[in-house]
Enzyme design. Structure first.
Site, PDB file in Angstrom:
ATOM      1  N   GLY A  62      -3.618   6.015  11.987  1.00 12.91           N
ATOM      2  CA  GLY A  62      -2.732   5.135  12.729  1.00 12.91           C
ATOM      3  C   GLY A  62      -2.394   3.836  12.050  1.00 12.91           C
ATOM      4  N   SER A  63      -2.789   3.651  10.774  1.00 14.16           N
ATOM      5  CA  SER A  63      -2.469   2.399  10.096  1.00 14.16           C
ATOM      6  C   SER A  63      -0.974   2.308   9.822  1.00 14.16           C
ATOM      7  CB  SER A  63      -3.240   2.298   8.775  1.00 14.16           C
ATOM      8  OG  SER A  63      -2.847   3.329   7.893  1.00 14.16           O
ATOM      9  N   LYS A  79       0.800  -1.231   0.000  1.00 11.50           N
ATOM     10  CA  LYS A  79       0.000   0.000   0.000  1.00 11.50           C
ATOM     11  C   LYS A  79       0.832   1.280   0.000  1.00 11.50           C
ATOM     12  CE  LYS A  79      -3.565  -2.304   2.820  1.00 11.50           C
ATOM     13  NZ  LYS A  79      -2.775  -3.446   3.331  1.00 11.50           N
ATOM     14  N   LYS A  90      -6.857   5.627  -3.824  1.00  8.88           N
ATOM     15  CA  LYS A  90      -5.747   5.857  -4.750  1.00  8.88           C
ATOM     16  C   LYS A  90      -5.936   5.100  -6.064  1.00  8.88           C
ATOM     17  CE  LYS A  90      -2.567   6.860  -0.984  1.00  8.88           C
ATOM     18  NZ  LYS A  90      -3.679   7.007  -0.009  1.00  8.88           N
TER      19      LYS A  90
END
Length: 629
Positions: free
Chosen positions: A464-465, A368, A411
């Site tokens: 917070g990922s 990601k 995205k």
């Protein structure tokens, strides 16, 4: 013996009340005879008093006056005293009447004695409570934290109740913008002024902490309070969210620090619990990327729906070990398997599906990180995100999985990066497979079989990922700065990890209503400026904006200034859930898919630039630009 059975404190309280009965009757006689009781009345009082005390004491025990502690005497305790005294007084009067003694007792004494008894019993309890609390405060006030409460509504009042007698907190005042409450006292605490007057009251009362006790307040109020607190050097805290309070998950006394979620100001997610139970309860659920931010939270949410078994699939050994340790400790009764596996490995995936036969698959495994996938790793992004999805989806079809839910990203919309394009390709793969399934179902209606329904879910950043800006900013703040941001105007959509996971579950339930292959777009609210996010984190750290410098470093490869949730050629359809819409994306067919798979077989030997050149062919919306406004 009574003391051994009920405890020494109860024995003392009971003895006090016995004496109070005797004193009340004696005072009633004194008042009746102007403090000059005739000798005959004194003799009669002494003869009957033991019976009066026993009858009234029996009423006290019957109505449970000794189940609580005097230190916590309250209105319900006073009500029980009133009822016990009234019933006891009636019983005493009946006793005197039955034995023909009532004519010897003045009527004024019959009326006065219960009233005096109420004053003695209720007053002594309240005096003891006041003395105990004052004593606690005098001994512990130097250690307790002085606190102001923002808000004077029901939540604030309940908070004051919960903190009464607390050794950690001492409430010195409340602030509220309702002019009708100014100057009033709630639970003994004065409403001192308006919220905007916070700085002057903090200085005047020497307060070190502020608690925001308005759980439904907007993020604007939270942010303003946080900014004021950071400027004057006090710590801002809050109570649990309104949703958690009404659900019973937490209590108002569970004070916590303000979090970024509070500053987002997003309404709680309402789930179709009945529908999700039908989808998940008693079923085998497989989650890929189960050690990641979204995958792990999905598993935490799944537990509440009591699936038959959860299969955690993860490529990273450390991530799998970490999630295993957490779940075995928190959910020891849940049936779970923790397996290492690469979604590109057809044999391994087939082995897992053969062993567990999952009914629902949540596919969260993906690369990601945009800049990382843009340079040196473009080939791996395509292999993992596109080929991995295709392999996993094919195995799911072969084993007739009911639902296959792909976690996508904003995205993927008008992508300018390899990562975004790879996720858009993953969506298109699932769309093409769904079309193929539908085509074969229509061609063979005489022999219906279980068919896999594909669902895609797009959303933006989650707070917070792993790999997000939040942990990076916190680390930079801890080092004293500077905070690095690529562009002063950069914005992103944000939601909390639990909210994202809940909406993924909801989308998984709703998928298939239009034949499958739907792309669900989550309501991400308003975009957040990254600069504002950085300033919020500075305030949450107890610092002012000037304490930490912000540097702008320029856009990195593959980054946009503003993300989008829909491509220019897409529109959306509403769903029954207000936070979910269905994107009307362009469709692809089986021929396109077969050509894509043939190309994927060659990807292992392609350079970054070759991958970008090919992506233009496979993703029409893709443009390789450094900046897209």
């Amino acid at each position: 013996m009574f003391a051994n059975r009920y405890g020494i404190r109860t024995f003392i309280a009971f003895t006090h009340d016995f004496i109070a009965v005797a004193v009340a009757w004696w005072l009633a006689y004194l008042c009746r005879f102007n403090f000059d009781i005739p000798a005959v009345s004194v003799i009669f009082l002494l003869q009957t008093l033991p019976w009066i005390v026993l009858i009234q004491g029996g009423a006290f025990l019957w109505f449970g006056l000794y189940r609580g502690l005097w230190r916590y005497a309250s209105l319900p305790d006073l009500k029980r005293i009133v009822v016990a005294v009234a019933v006891g007084s009636v019983a005493v009067t009946l006793m005197l009447w039955l034995f023909g003694l009532l004519r010897n007792v003045p009527g004024a004494v019959i009326m006065l004695a219960p009233l005096l008894l109420l004053l003695i019993m209720g007053g002594s309890r309240l005096i003891y409570r006041a003395w105990k609390e004052r004593r606690l405060y005098s001994l512990e006030s130097y250690e307790a934290k002085l606190v102001l409460i923002l808000g004077a509504g029901s939540t604030a009042v309940n908070l004051v109740k919960a903190l009464t007698g607390s050794r950690e907190w001492h409430v010195v005042g409340m602030l509220d913008d309702d002019p009708r409450k100014l100057g009033t006292r709630l639970q003994g605490v004065r409403v001192r002024g308006m919220i905007k007057e916070l700085p002057q009251w903090v200085q005047k009362l020497n307060v070190g902490h502020v608690i925001i006790a308005i759980p439904s307040v907007s993020r604007r109020i939270h942010r303003q309070a946080l900014e004021m607190c950071s400027e004057i050097g006090v710590k801002a805290m809050t109570v649990p969210s309104y949703a958690d309070l009404i659900s019973g998950k937490t209590t108002v006394s569970q004070i916590r620090e303000i979090q970024l979620d509070d500053l987002l100001g997003r309404a709680p997610v309402v789930l179709d619990d009945d529908g999700l139970h039908d989808l998940l309860t008693g079923k085998v659920i497989l989650v890929t990327g189960a050690g990641g931010s979204i995958g792990s939270e999905l598993c935490r949410q799944l537990v509440s729906f009591e699936p038959k078994h959860i299969v955690f699939v993860e490529l990273s050994e450390f991530s799998l070990y970490t999630i295993q340790e957490e779940f075995l400790a928190r959910y020891p009764a849940m049936s779970m398997s923790f397996v290492i596996g690469d979604i590109k490995d057809h044999a391994r995936m087939t082995q897992l599906f053969t062993q567990f036969h999952p009914t629902v698959v949540f596919h969260a495994a993906a690369y990601k990180h945009v800049p990382l996938m843009e340079q040196e790793n473009a080939c791996q992004a395509i292999l993992n995100n596109v080929l991995g999805t295709y392999v996993l989806a094919q195995v799911a079809i072969n084993f007739a999985v009911d639902k296959f839910v792909l976690i996508s990203t904003d995205k993927a919309v008008n992508p300018v990066s390899v990562m975004g394009s790879s996720k858009r390709l993953a969506e298109m793969v699932c769309q093409a497979l769904q079309q193929s399934i539908s085509k074969h179902v229509n061609a063979d209606r005489d022999h219906p079989t279980r068919q896999t329904c594909f669902v895609m879910v797009r959303f933006g950043n989650v707070l917070g990922s792993t790999g997000s800006v939040i942990p990076k900013f916190r680390e930079q703040i801890a080092k004293g700065g500077p905070i690095t941001i690529t562009h002063p105007d950069m914005t992103r959509y944000f939601m909390s990890i639990p909210e994202a996971a809940q909406l993924v579950l909801q989308a998984g339930l709703m998928g298939g209503t239009q034949g499958g292959g739907e792309i669900f777009v989550l309501d991400m609210g308003d975009p957040v400026k990254i600069v504002d996010l950085a300033n919020d984190l500075i305030h949450l750290s107890g610092l002012a904006e000037g304490d930490i410098r912000i540097e702008f470093t320029g856009l990195r490869p593959g980054e946009k200034i503003h993300e989008e949730l829909l491509a220019t050629s897409e529109s959306t359809l509403p769903t029954p859930h207000q936070k979910l819409r269905i994107a009307q994306a362009c469709q692809v067919d089986e021929q396109w898919l077969s050509e894509l798979v043939a190309w994927l077989d060659k990807v292992t030997v392609l350079s970054d630039q070759e991958v970008r050149d090919e992506l233009i062919r496979w993703v029409p919306e893709y443009t390789h630009k450094e900046v897209r406004h």
